[in-house]
Design a protein around this motif. Structure first.
Motif, PDB file in Angstrom:
ATOM      1  N   GLU A 195      33.788  30.977  48.182  1.00 26.99           N
ATOM      2  CA  GLU A 195      32.864  32.061  47.865  1.00 26.99           C
ATOM      3  C   GLU A 195      31.587  31.528  47.214  1.00 26.99           C
ATOM      4  O   GLU A 195      31.519  30.379  46.783  1.00 26.99           O
ATOM      5  CB  GLU A 195      33.548  33.073  46.944  1.00 26.99           C
ATOM      6  CG  GLU A 195      34.671  33.842  47.634  1.00 26.99           C
ATOM      7  CD  GLU A 195      35.262  34.938  46.758  1.00 26.99           C
ATOM      8  OE1 GLU A 195      35.521  36.036  47.274  1.00 26.99           O
ATOM      9  OE2 GLU A 195      35.462  34.687  45.552  1.00 26.99           O
ATOM     10  N   THR A 196      30.588  32.397  47.142  1.00 27.65           N
ATOM     11  CA  THR A 196      29.322  32.049  46.499  1.00 27.65           C
ATOM     12  C   THR A 196      29.230  32.754  45.154  1.00 27.65           C
ATOM     13  O   THR A 196      29.587  33.922  45.032  1.00 27.65           O
ATOM     14  CB  THR A 196      28.117  32.449  47.373  1.00 27.65           C
ATOM     15  OG1 THR A 196      28.210  33.846  47.691  1.00 27.65           O
ATOM     16  CG2 THR A 196      28.090  31.645  48.655  1.00 27.65           C
ATOM     17  N   VAL A 197      28.743  32.029  44.162  1.00 29.30           N
ATOM     18  CA  VAL A 197      28.680  32.526  42.790  1.00 29.30           C
ATOM     19  C   VAL A 197      27.305  32.233  42.207  1.00 29.30           C
ATOM     20  O   VAL A 197      26.757  31.144  42.401  1.00 29.30           O
ATOM     21  CB  VAL A 197      29.758  31.856  41.913  1.00 29.30           C
ATOM     22  CG1 VAL A 197      29.670  32.357  40.478  1.00 29.30           C
ATOM     23  CG2 VAL A 197      31.147  32.092  42.480  1.00 29.30           C
ATOM     24  N   ALA A 198      26.752  33.206  41.485  1.00 25.78           N
ATOM     25  CA  ALA A 198      25.526  32.979  40.715  1.00 25.78           C
ATOM     26  C   ALA A 198      25.824  33.249  39.253  1.00 25.78           C
ATOM     27  O   ALA A 198      26.448  34.265  38.921  1.00 25.78           O
ATOM     28  CB  ALA A 198      24.396  33.887  41.197  1.00 25.78           C
ATOM     29  N   VAL A 199      25.406  32.349  38.388  1.00 26.67           N
ATOM     30  CA  VAL A 199      25.571  32.514  36.946  1.00 26.67           C
ATOM     31  C   VAL A 199      24.189  32.716  36.339  1.00 26.67           C
ATOM     32  O   VAL A 199      23.320  31.851  36.449  1.00 26.67           O
ATOM     33  CB  VAL A 199      26.258  31.291  36.314  1.00 26.67           C
ATOM     34  CG1 VAL A 199      26.404  31.506  34.805  1.00 26.67           C
ATOM     35  CG2 VAL A 199      27.616  31.044  36.945  1.00 26.67           C
ATOM     36  N   ALA A 234      22.424  22.334  34.362  1.00 31.97           N
ATOM     37  CA  ALA A 234      23.327  22.995  35.308  1.00 31.97           C
ATOM     38  C   ALA A 234      23.517  22.158  36.564  1.00 31.97           C
ATOM     39  O   ALA A 234      24.637  22.055  37.095  1.00 31.97           O
ATOM     40  CB  ALA A 234      22.781  24.379  35.658  1.00 31.97           C
ATOM     41  N   ARG A 235      22.451  21.548  37.058  1.00 31.40           N
ATOM     42  CA  ARG A 235      22.576  20.682  38.232  1.00 31.40           C
ATOM     43  C   ARG A 235      23.480  19.496  37.935  1.00 31.40           C
ATOM     44  O   ARG A 235      24.300  19.092  38.771  1.00 31.40           O
ATOM     45  CB  ARG A 235      21.195  20.209  38.686  1.00 31.40           C
ATOM     46  CG  ARG A 235      20.377  21.283  39.402  1.00 31.40           C
ATOM     47  CD  ARG A 235      19.143  20.703  40.063  1.00 31.40           C
ATOM     48  NE  ARG A 235      18.151  20.251  39.097  1.00 31.40           N
ATOM     49  CZ  ARG A 235      17.188  21.013  38.590  1.00 31.40           C
ATOM     50  NH1 ARG A 235      17.101  22.286  38.966  1.00 31.40           N
ATOM     51  NH2 ARG A 235      16.316  20.530  37.733  1.00 31.40           N
ATOM     52  N   ALA A 239      25.919  22.619  39.646  1.00 30.92           N
ATOM     53  CA  ALA A 239      25.244  23.720  40.342  1.00 30.92           C
ATOM     54  C   ALA A 239      24.668  23.209  41.660  1.00 30.92           C
ATOM     55  O   ALA A 239      24.061  22.142  41.710  1.00 30.92           O
ATOM     56  CB  ALA A 239      24.136  24.307  39.472  1.00 30.92           C
ATOM     57  N   THR A 240      24.872  23.967  42.713  1.00 27.75           N
ATOM     58  CA  THR A 240      24.340  23.571  44.015  1.00 27.75           C
ATOM     59  C   THR A 240      22.907  24.036  44.213  1.00 27.75           C
ATOM     60  O   THR A 240      22.162  23.449  45.006  1.00 27.75           O
ATOM     61  CB  THR A 240      25.209  24.143  45.147  1.00 27.75           C
ATOM     62  OG1 THR A 240      25.272  25.574  45.014  1.00 27.75           O
ATOM     63  CG2 THR A 240      26.620  23.583  45.081  1.00 27.75           C
ATOM     64  N   ASP A 241      22.505  25.102  43.514  1.00 25.40           N
ATOM     65  CA  ASP A 241      21.154  25.654  43.617  1.00 25.40           C
ATOM     66  C   ASP A 241      20.731  26.122  42.227  1.00 25.40           C
ATOM     67  O   ASP A 241      21.567  26.565  41.431  1.00 25.40           O
ATOM     68  CB  ASP A 241      21.112  26.861  44.557  1.00 25.40           C
ATOM     69  CG  ASP A 241      21.754  26.607  45.906  1.00 25.40           C
ATOM     70  OD1 ASP A 241      21.012  26.386  46.874  1.00 25.40           O
ATOM     71  OD2 ASP A 241      23.008  26.639  45.991  1.00 25.40           O
ATOM     72  N   THR A 242      19.445  26.061  41.951  1.00 21.39           N
ATOM     73  CA  THR A 242      18.930  26.564  40.679  1.00 21.39           C
ATOM     74  C   THR A 242      17.669  27.390  40.925  1.00 21.39           C
ATOM     75  O   THR A 242      16.857  27.071  41.799  1.00 21.39           O
ATOM     76  CB  THR A 242      18.597  25.420  39.696  1.00 21.39           C
ATOM     77  OG1 THR A 242      17.644  24.527  40.305  1.00 21.39           O
ATOM     78  CG2 THR A 242      19.852  24.640  39.316  1.00 21.39           C
TER      79      THR A 242
END
Length: 374
Positions: A195-199, A234-235, A239-242
């Motif tokens: 799944e995809t998650v955003a924090v 985070a990276r 994290a895959t994206d910021t």
């Protein structure tokens, strides 16, 4: 006995805290542990935004109060009725004591313990009353813990015994940042592999949620914050994206990058704007989970038709929906196996005397977790 503690005498108090000094390091009287209580020698305590929200008035609490809720230490003495702990045992403090008998506790939801939350709200221990005093006047407990002190008396229900040989400074993180953040991803949102998650919001709790989502096997973990420095951290943590939350087109950019939004939007900043952003970037049929404690007076507007027409879910998460006696050992095991590198959240330290400067660093975003070493 007498012990040194950081006492908050008034709230709100404005920053810079190094000048206003909301927390005074003073000697307080600490009564011996009563029935079902334990005297703990505090070894390490983390500075959290939940403590800061009491100082700045966003979360009103009765004063005077000894703050501090994210901590680890060693048992010094047990009171009557405590048979499963002994002097020298290592413990992590939990900021909601659970009675084990009320309706939420019996349903396996100790974070919602009714007697525990009632005691926390008035600054008392679970058995009633206060064990802290100064000049003959009572001093309030902070959520049953009051860990910004060399010693603390608390309910046995506020403690989780640990066997792992990890630094006290790292163990302390499991009492709030890890329990709340990782728990929100694992227990509340129930993130699944792929799944995809955003924090949204990358403090200690938010970065813990990021680590939790990654440990669940999320295919993409998107970090969102106003601080480019925190996005960099985070990276480094996976994290895959910021995305910078201050960008005018941040919602559109995230929705475009994820082809309509993420499966899970996790809000950890404790602000209505952050929660609205997390909701806006969650896809149709997705779940938005918030563990951020916004000012109780703040509200958000929501179009009910979207909840229905898009089959959206908005969930709250308190203490990560955790059962601490179950989840803390599990999370520690994941840390020891390299799956939850939560030690990287510990970015600065000081003695108890440097606590006000530590809160300046937290307030200004210069630290993730500042640890008080006793």
């Amino acid at each position: 006995m007498k012990t040194r503690a950081a006492v908050l005498h008034a709230s709100p108090v404005a920053a810079p805290y190094a000048q206003s000094k909301p927390l005074r390091i003073e000697e307080v009287e600490l009564a011996p542990p009563g029935m079902g209580e334990v005297l703990v020698k505090v070894r390490a305590a983390g500075l959290c935004h939940s403590d800061l929200s009491v100082i700045d008035g966003n979360r009103p609490r009765p004063v005077p109060m000894v703050l501090g809720h994210e901590a680890a230490g060693e048992v010094e003495e047990v009171g009557p009725g405590v048979t499963d702990l002994k002097k020298g045992d290592r413990v992590i403090m939990v900021f909601v004591p659970s009675c084990g008998h009320c309706a939420p506790c019996s349903e396996g939801r100790p974070a919602l313990c009714e007697p525990g939350n009632a005691a926390n709200g008035v600054g008392e221990l679970m058995a009633g009353g206060r064990r802290l005093s100064q000049n003959g006047k009572p001093v309030n407990h902070h959520v049953g813990v009051s860990a910004f002190a060399e010693h603390a008396v608390m309910s046995r229900h506020s403690l989780v015994k640990i066997e792992a040989d990890i630094p006290h400074e790292v163990a302390a993180l499991f009492g709030c940042a890890v329990l709340t953040g990782v728990g929100a991803a694992v227990n509340t949102a129930k993130v699944r592999a792929g799944e995809t998650v955003a924090v949204v919001g990358l403090g200690g709790v938010g970065l813990s949620a990021l680590l939790g989502a990654a440990a669940c096997g999320a295919a993409r973990v998107i970090a969102v914050d106003l601080s480019d420095e925190k996005l960099k951290i985070a990276r480094e943590l996976g994290a895959t994206d910021t995305f910078n939350a201050g960008a005018p087109d941040v919602v559109e950019a995230i929705r475009a990058a994820t082809k309509g939004g993420v499966d899970h939007g996790l809000e950890m900043a404790g602000s209505v704007k952050a929660l609205e952003l997390a909701y806006q970037i969650t896809r149709r049929g997705g779940t938005t989970t918030t563990a951020g404690l916004a000012n109780p007076a703040h509200t958000m507007s929501l179009a009910p038709v979207r909840l229905v027409g898009e089959e959206r879910t908005l969930k709250g998460s308190y203490v990560g929906s955790c059962i601490p006696v179950r989840d803390i050992p599990r999370f520690i095991d994941l840390y020891q196996r390299g799956r939850l590198p939560v030690d990287k959240l510990w970015t600065s330290s000081s003695s108890l005397d440097g606590i006000n400067e530590g809160f300046d660093a937290l307030h200004e975003g210069r630290t993730i977790r500042h640890i008080i070493q006793m």
